[in-house]
Structures are given as C-alpha cells and as structure tokens.
Design an enzyme around this catalytic site. Structure first.
Site, PDB file in Angstrom:
ATOM      1  N   ASP A  39      -1.492   6.962   5.999  1.00 58.93           N
ATOM      2  CA  ASP A  39      -2.581   6.110   5.535  1.00 58.93           C
ATOM      3  C   ASP A  39      -2.892   5.147   6.676  1.00 58.93           C
ATOM      4  O   ASP A  39      -2.147   4.211   6.939  1.00 58.93           O
ATOM      5  CB  ASP A  39      -2.143   5.345   4.273  1.00 58.93           C
ATOM      6  CG  ASP A  39      -3.190   4.314   3.827  1.00 58.93           C
ATOM      7  OD1 ASP A  39      -4.242   4.199   4.483  1.00 58.93           O
ATOM      8  OD2 ASP A  39      -2.940   3.626   2.821  1.00 58.93           O
ATOM      9  N   LYS A  72     -12.967  -1.257   6.465  1.00 58.48           N
ATOM     10  CA  LYS A  72     -12.303  -2.258   7.307  1.00 58.48           C
ATOM     11  C   LYS A  72     -12.777  -2.137   8.750  1.00 58.48           C
ATOM     12  O   LYS A  72     -13.315  -3.076   9.308  1.00 58.48           O
ATOM     13  CB  LYS A  72     -10.796  -2.105   7.219  1.00 58.48           C
ATOM     14  CG  LYS A  72     -10.329  -2.337   5.787  1.00 58.48           C
ATOM     15  CD  LYS A  72      -8.944  -1.891   5.534  1.00 58.48           C
ATOM     16  CE  LYS A  72      -8.636  -1.801   4.065  1.00 58.48           C
ATOM     17  NZ  LYS A  72      -8.749  -3.049   3.327  1.00 58.48           N
ATOM     18  N   TRP A  93       0.815  -1.218   0.000  1.00 59.41           N
ATOM     19  CA  TRP A  93       0.000   0.000   0.000  1.00 59.41           C
ATOM     20  C   TRP A  93       0.843   1.261   0.000  1.00 59.41           C
ATOM     21  O   TRP A  93       0.501   2.244  -0.656  1.00 59.41           O
ATOM     22  CB  TRP A  93      -1.035  -0.026   1.125  1.00 59.41           C
ATOM     23  CG  TRP A  93      -2.083  -1.038   0.794  1.00 59.41           C
ATOM     24  CD1 TRP A  93      -2.283  -2.251   1.376  1.00 59.41           C
ATOM     25  CD2 TRP A  93      -3.048  -0.946  -0.263  1.00 59.41           C
ATOM     26  NE1 TRP A  93      -3.298  -2.927   0.748  1.00 59.41           N
ATOM     27  CE2 TRP A  93      -3.789  -2.155  -0.255  1.00 59.41           C
ATOM     28  CE3 TRP A  93      -3.358   0.018  -1.221  1.00 59.41           C
ATOM     29  CZ2 TRP A  93      -4.822  -2.400  -1.169  1.00 59.41           C
ATOM     30  CZ3 TRP A  93      -4.392  -0.232  -2.127  1.00 59.41           C
ATOM     31  CH2 TRP A  93      -5.105  -1.433  -2.095  1.00 59.41           C
TER      32      TRP A  93
HETATM   33  N1  PMP Z   1      -4.479   1.716   1.996  1.00 53.75           N
HETATM   34  C1  PMP Z   1      -4.524   0.573   2.687  1.00 53.75           C
HETATM   35  C2  PMP Z   1      -3.579   0.387   3.844  1.00 53.75           C
HETATM   36  C3  PMP Z   1      -5.435  -0.424   2.344  1.00 53.75           C
HETATM   37  O1  PMP Z   1      -5.475  -1.571   3.036  1.00 53.75           O
HETATM   38  C4  PMP Z   1      -6.323  -0.211   1.262  1.00 53.75           C
HETATM   39  C5  PMP Z   1      -7.378  -1.213   0.862  1.00 53.75           C
HETATM   40  N2  PMP Z   1      -7.121  -2.515   1.104  1.00 53.75           N
HETATM   41  C6  PMP Z   1      -6.225   0.991   0.560  1.00 53.75           C
HETATM   42  C7  PMP Z   1      -5.309   1.935   0.963  1.00 53.75           C
HETATM   43  C8  PMP Z   1      -7.098   1.272  -0.631  1.00 53.75           C
HETATM   44  O2  PMP Z   1      -8.389   1.510  -0.222  1.00 53.75           O
HETATM   45  P1  PMP Z   1      -9.579   1.766  -1.248  1.00 53.75           P
HETATM   46  O3  PMP Z   1      -9.880   0.470  -1.881  1.00 53.75           O
HETATM   47  O4  PMP Z   1     -10.667   2.289  -0.362  1.00 53.75           O
HETATM   48  O5  PMP Z   1      -9.116   2.777  -2.223  1.00 53.75           O
END
Ligand code: PMP
Length: 362
Positions: free
Chosen positions: A174, A198, A104
């Site tokens: 994030d 989540k 991520w």
């Molecule tokens: N950052 C992290 C740490 C994530 O776990 C995720 C989704 N698994 C995201 C960003 C992306 O999120 P989204 O699908 O809402 O764009």
C-alpha cells in the site's frame, strides 16, 4: 480571480500544484477544441481514450514500470484494495503475511482476515507504532501467498526507507501516501496500489500496478468488479470510470514529468520534510515521537507541551492561511502532510508560524 492562497496540510485530499489546477480550469469548458468538457465526454470516446492512454504512458515512464505489469485505474479508493488483494491472490485456505505498522496496515489486516488466513509476520504495536520492524526480523511463513506492508503510515508518520527483503515471496504494498514521491523498483513487487488523493490527483481513483502473471487467479464467485482480470481486460473501463479524476491524475503525471520526474519529487520532499523536522527538533516546545530512522517525509505528526493549546494553534494557524493541521481523530495532536502539491513556501510559512507561536505561548 485569484485563489485564496491557503496552504492545506491535510492528509488528503491534498493540495494539487497551482499549475495543474490552472490547466484544469483553462480546459474545463472546452478540452482541446472539442467543444466539450472532460466531465461530459464518453469514456469510450477517442478523446477520453487518448487521455487514459497518455496517463498510463506517463505513469509507466515515471516509474519505469516493466512491460510485464499492468496498470489499472480503479474506483473505491485505496481501501477497496484491502479486499481486492486477498480476493485476487489468496484462496480461502491460503495464508498471507502482513506487517502491522499502524492504522492503515491494521485496516488491511482486518479486511484480509475476513477473507483468508492472515499471519502477522511482524508488528511494532508493542512499541506503540513509533518504529518499524526490520525486515530481517520478519517471521515469514514459508507458504505465504504474499507479504503485505504499508510503505508509509499516514497517521503515525513512519516510512520504510527501502524495499523490504522477503526471500522471494511476492510483495504487496500500500503505497498510498508516498507514491510518486521517490523512485521505486517496481520489479520487486507483485502489487503496488495507491489512492490518488495525496500525491497525484483527487479522490475517487486508485492506481494499481499488478504483475501480469498474478492476474486471472481471482477466487471464483466473487463480484466481477473485484477481479483484476476484468479490469485488465477492459483497460480499466469495464464500467464507467471516474473520468474527471482520471484526467486530473493524467495532468499530475504530466506535471511531475515536466518538473523532473520522481527524482525531483524525492529531492523536494526531502527538502520540505527536513526543514520541518529541523524546526521541531530545534525546539523543546514541539515534539515528534517517531524513531528518527523511519520518520516520514510526507506526514509529520507533532505535539505541543500542553494539548490544551492545540485549539489555539489551529485557530491562529488558520488565520494566516495554514489549514488542516489537526492530527488524525484517532490519535489527536497535530500533523502536517507534505505531499507533491505542497511547496517549500508553504513549509517556510508553517515553520515561521510555529516559531512565532512558540514565542508567544512557550
Ligand atoms: N492507505 C493509506 C496508507 C492511507 O493513507 C489511506 C487514506 N488516508 C488509505 C489507505 C485509504 O484510502 P481511501 O480513503 O482512498 O480508501
């Protein structure tokens, strides 16, 4: 009518607490005697504005968010923040420091590189992302506009145990996969963002906490919906917000308040994750490769001695109501995600199943 009691260990969208789901069901056709469902309400109506205001007040209370921070509820998920952060905090010739700790943060780096200069101040890539670089070893740029990190790597299963020290450089985080699972000193941050799906709601919405003095500096010429100032000015209602998702986040915030706040969420997440790690560590059959100092409370990847057994594991787990245990498609293996909606009963059921599976296949 009862809900089939499966435990969903997926990385998101994730399980929400039963009480929240039941409240949403009870209120679905008629919200508080209005004769209307939240899905049918104007976002400008006093009813929805009350829902939005209460949700913000509850989130502020849960994290003791100081008054000089704005709370925004935005569409586009957490990934949109990968672009909004640089578009709002970084001019084209400015440098931002990023810490690369896995999938991520890697995605965020890739996006930021499209928009400005990125300096990777630290990386655990050489260690296969099985550990986290200590903040004292980060090579920060003196003129960095901000330092960006991912507090919990959802796929690798690593979590920063504390807020990194940046020597005064603005810190952007994030927090998608561990938001509202422990107390946070918001005053240490410039921006915190988290997708809801989540730990605090359904997909389609992200909470963004921005220090006020950083709002209003977006790059000229960007689409207005990428500008924090536009959303702050309109209380996140510059255009039609995802009203139902926002309402569900509000129910989750109320639920967390009622359960004892983020301290209680932290205690429960520790209890859940310790039980699962203990089961993994007690056996030679299951392995978790992550540096024990940085093991995530929320996402626990594990492997079997023979990957060919994984399919059987998933099938047999599914038969007893333990679902979405496959690892991310990029890494394979297995993974259990234990967010705020997961119960200790779910973890016990998983641990019992794992023991039984090992007995039969070990
Ligand atoms: N950052 C992290 C740490 C994530 O776990 C995720 C989704 N698994 C995201 C960003 C992306 O999120 P989204 O699908 O809402 O764009």
């Amino acid at each position: 009518m009862s809900r089939t009691p499966v435990y969903n260990f997926g990385a998101g969208p994730a399980m929400l607490p039963r009480a929240v789901m039941e409240q949403a069901r009870a209120e679905f056709l008629d919200w508080h005697g209005t004769g209307m469902s939240v899905v049918e309400m104007s976002h400008r109506s006093r009813h929805f504005v009350a829902i939005a205001e209460q949700s913000e007040a509850d989130l502020r209370g849960l994290l003791a968010i100081p008054d000089n921070y704005r709370v925004l509820f935005l569409q586009g998920g957490a990934s949109t923040q990968f672009a909004m952060v640089p578009l709002n905090l970084l001019a084209e010739d400015d440098t931002a420091d990023y810490v690369n700790t896995g999938y991520w943060s890697g995605k965020a780096i890739k996006e930021a590189k499209r928009l400005g200069r990125v300096h990777v101040a630290a990386s655990s890539e050489a260690e296969n992302f099985l550990t986290l670089p200590k903040d004292k070893d980060w090579q920060l740029s003196e003129d960095a506009k901000y330092v960006y990190y991912t507090s919990n790597e959802t796929i690798g299963g690593l979590e920063f145990p504390s807020v990194p020290e940046t020597g005064g450089l603005p810190l952007v985080c994030d927090m998608t996969s561990n938001f509202l699972t422990r107390p946070v000193d918001v005053s240490r941050y410039a921006v915190i963002f988290a997708g809801a799906q989540k730990n605090f709601g359904p997909s389609g919405i992200a909470a963004v906490i921005v220090r006020e003095d950083l709002i209003g500096r977006a790059r000229p010429g960007i689409p207005s919906l990428y500008d924090y100032a536009v959303h702050a000015e309109a209380n996140s209602m510059s255009n039609t917000p995802p009203t139902f998702s926002w309402y569900l986040c509000g129910l989750m915030f109320r639920w967390i308040v009622g359960e004892g706040g983020v301290d209680a969420m932290q205690a429960r997440s520790l209890e859940r994750s310790r039980a699962l790690y203990a089961a993994i560590d007690a056996s030679d059959f299951y392995q978790n490769p992550v540096d024990p100092r940085f093991r995530s409370r929320l996402n626990i990847p594990f492997t079997l001695p023979d990957p060919a057994l994984e399919k059987t594991f998933l099938e047999e787990a599914g038969e007893v109501g333990l679902v979405t245990l496959e690892g991310h498609r990029s890494v394979g293996g297995l993974r259990a995600s234990l967010y705020n909606g997961m119960t200790m009963e779910g973890v016990r059921a998983l641990v019992d199943f794992m023991r039984e599976f090992e007995r039969r296949h070990g």
